[in-house]
Scaffold this active site. Structure first.
Site, PDB file in Angstrom:
ATOM      1  N   ASN A 215       0.848  -1.191   0.000  1.00  0.00           N
ATOM      2  CA  ASN A 215       0.000   0.000   0.000  1.00  0.00           C
ATOM      3  C   ASN A 215       0.882   1.240   0.000  1.00  0.00           C
ATOM      4  O   ASN A 215       2.114   1.154  -0.061  1.00  0.00           O
ATOM      5  CB  ASN A 215      -0.953  -0.021   1.200  1.00  0.00           C
ATOM      6  CG  ASN A 215      -0.211  -0.149   2.515  1.00  0.00           C
ATOM      7  OD1 ASN A 215       0.582   0.722   2.888  1.00  0.00           O
ATOM      8  ND2 ASN A 215      -0.451  -1.246   3.231  1.00  0.00           N
ATOM      9  N   GLY A 278      -0.526   0.675  17.243  1.00  0.00           N
ATOM     10  CA  GLY A 278      -0.531   0.020  15.937  1.00  0.00           C
ATOM     11  C   GLY A 278      -0.791   1.040  14.845  1.00  0.00           C
ATOM     12  O   GLY A 278      -1.941   1.298  14.494  1.00  0.00           O
ATOM     13  N   CYS A 279       0.279   1.611  14.317  1.00  0.00           N
ATOM     14  CA  CYS A 279       0.160   2.651  13.295  1.00  0.00           C
ATOM     15  C   CYS A 279       0.439   2.113  11.895  1.00  0.00           C
ATOM     16  O   CYS A 279       0.253   2.811  10.901  1.00  0.00           O
ATOM     17  CB  CYS A 279       1.122   3.794  13.619  1.00  0.00           C
ATOM     18  SG  CYS A 279       0.957   5.244  12.561  1.00  0.00           S
ATOM     19  N   PRO A 312      -3.004 -12.220   9.920  1.00  0.00           N
ATOM     20  CA  PRO A 312      -3.380 -12.058  11.330  1.00  0.00           C
ATOM     21  C   PRO A 312      -3.694 -10.593  11.635  1.00  0.00           C
ATOM     22  O   PRO A 312      -3.085  -9.690  11.070  1.00  0.00           O
ATOM     23  CB  PRO A 312      -2.125 -12.526  12.088  1.00  0.00           C
ATOM     24  CG  PRO A 312      -1.004 -12.414  11.108  1.00  0.00           C
ATOM     25  CD  PRO A 312      -1.613 -12.686   9.758  1.00  0.00           C
ATOM     26  N   ILE A 315      -3.381  -5.764  15.782  1.00  0.00           N
ATOM     27  CA  ILE A 315      -3.860  -4.912  16.869  1.00  0.00           C
ATOM     28  C   ILE A 315      -4.897  -5.643  17.726  1.00  0.00           C
ATOM     29  O   ILE A 315      -4.904  -5.535  18.955  1.00  0.00           O
ATOM     30  CB  ILE A 315      -4.425  -3.577  16.318  1.00  0.00           C
ATOM     31  CG1 ILE A 315      -4.581  -2.550  17.436  1.00  0.00           C
ATOM     32  CG2 ILE A 315      -5.710  -3.776  15.573  1.00  0.00           C
ATOM     33  CD1 ILE A 315      -3.288  -1.886  17.826  1.00  0.00           C
TER      34      ILE A 315
END
Length: 412
Positions: A215, A278-279, A312, A315
């Site tokens: 991405n 979780g960025c 998976p 977060i």
């Protein structure tokens, strides 16, 4: 124990200004002048290489004090001059600090007057790094910066921009005015003792040996969060997907490629952290079976069918742990920002969500600015604040401060 550099605000100090070999040494003359004007006592120590860029006579004229250049000066050392200087200073400031000097200090070398003084002194210590952008990006430099920060050095900068060699990027020494301002401002470390784990950047999911799914995430927001948390005193571990960004000063970095690798690293580190952010823009799916060899176009075939399986949910897995830390997630949306963010907060059992509208021009993926909607749990209700468009590093500090505040409330 010495107090943090700058904690005395504008009170006059005895500052030992160390100058090492770099073109930015010309700025040190203005820095010495500004320090004197601010009421500080200033004495200068120069390395051999620094004298190729600026003369001791210049610094002597600006400070009104003799400039020391050699550890083996018989006249000065007759009275153990280096120990006298080490005891005199209440702040050692090195500007510029080259990559070589940082490496020597990080490894405890004492092979010239400046490094010997640093080892022999209990004074506060600060440095303004200055080097080519490629040198600043090197993992070795990042390791040295982390070690120096752990040893109590305060790193001022570096700045980013045009460099004397023609390159553009991080590594410029801060301007003298910025260094003076940083030294004058009280040091605030509300995250002292807090351990933070952050994921950042994209993941790459291989389709064959040369192709992958990914991405547009640049990693800038996650790296800004890591830099902000470290600057506020936290111990920061950064799990990064493939990005071309230098490791922030004082941050321990773990490089990964795929979502599974990021998941494994997160599970390994999360057990002992207080705050997990979780960025990363983690790929939701991966190829069920990546091709062993490069996929070829075939005559007469206009389509390609790929079988994908879910990755998976990192977060959610962290939030589901019995020993879970305070968990902050990110939500990148293109519409109905508050609705989707609140749903993510509840569905994944997070403590806070930082929601971004990535459809807004000039914000989000790849940009230097960002805006966010913060949602967090407050008992049976939800707290909320909207952060307007601003540089990512400023937004990152606001996010970290809010998370620290909620973490403290939970502890109470």
């Amino acid at each position: 124990m010495s107090t943090p550099s700058g904690s005395r605000g504008n009170a006059p100090r005895r500052i030992l200004l160390g100058i090492s070999a770099g073109i930015a040494a010309y700025k040190s003359a203005q820095l010495a002048r500004l320090l004197k004007q601010a009421g500080h006592e200033v004495r200068v120590v120069m390395t051999d290489g620094a004298q190729a860029f600026i003369t001791p006579l210049t610094l002597q004229a600006l400070t009104g004090e003799p400039v020391r250049t050699s550890l083996l000066d018989p006249e000065a050392e007759a009275g153990m001059g280096h120990i006298e200087l080490a005891r005199w200073a209440d702040l050692i400031l090195i500007a510029p600090a080259t990559a070589d000097l940082m490496a020597r200090l990080a490894h405890g070398h004492a092979d010239d007057l400046l490094t010997t003084l640093c080892l022999a002194s209990d004074a506060d210590k600060a440095m303004a790094p200055a080097m080519n952008q490629a040198m600043w990006r090197q993992p070795a430099t990042a390791r040295n910066a982390r070690r120096l920060a752990d040893d109590g050095w305060r790193l001022l900068g570096p700045d980013s921009g045009d460099q004397a060699c023609g390159d553009v990027g991080p590594g410029r020494m801060l301007e003298p005015e910025a260094i003076l301002a940083a030294l004058s401002a009280p040091v605030e470390r509300p995250a002292e003792g807090v351990r933070v784990v952050i994921t950042a950047g994209p993941t790459r999911e291989p389709l064959d040996p040369v192709r992958y799914l990914s991405n547009h995430s640049s990693g800038k927001m996650g790296f800004a969060l890591a830099a902000a948390a470290a600057a506020l005193g936290a111990r920061v571990q950064l799990i990064s997907g493939p990005v071309a960004l230098p490791t922030p000063a004082g941050v321990e970095r773990f490089d990964v490629e795929s979502a599974q690798e990021m998941h494994d690293a997160a599970q390994r580190l999360a057990g002992e952290c207080d705050l997990f952010i979780g960025c990363a823009a983690v790929a939701d799916f991966r190829a069920e079976t990546p091709a062993e060899h490069k996929l070829k176009k075939r005559e007469g075939e206009d389509t390609l069918t790929l079988r994908l399986v879910k990755n998976p949910d990192i977060i959610a897995a962290i939030a589901a742990r019995a020993d879970r830390p305070y968990v902050v997630g990110f939500a990148a949306e293109t519409r109905d920002l508050a609705t989707y963010a609140r749903d993510k907060l509840e569905r994944k059992r997070l403590d806070m969500v930082v929601a971004n509208d990535v459809s807004r021009a000039g914000l989000g993926f790849g940009a230097d600015d960002n805006a966010a909607l913060l949602l967090w749990r407050e008992g049976d209700t939800t707290g909320q604040v909207e952060l307007p468009p601003q540089p990512k590093i400023a937004l990152a500090e606001a996010v970290i401060r809010q998370a620290l505040a909620q973490l403290a409330d939970d502890a109470d």
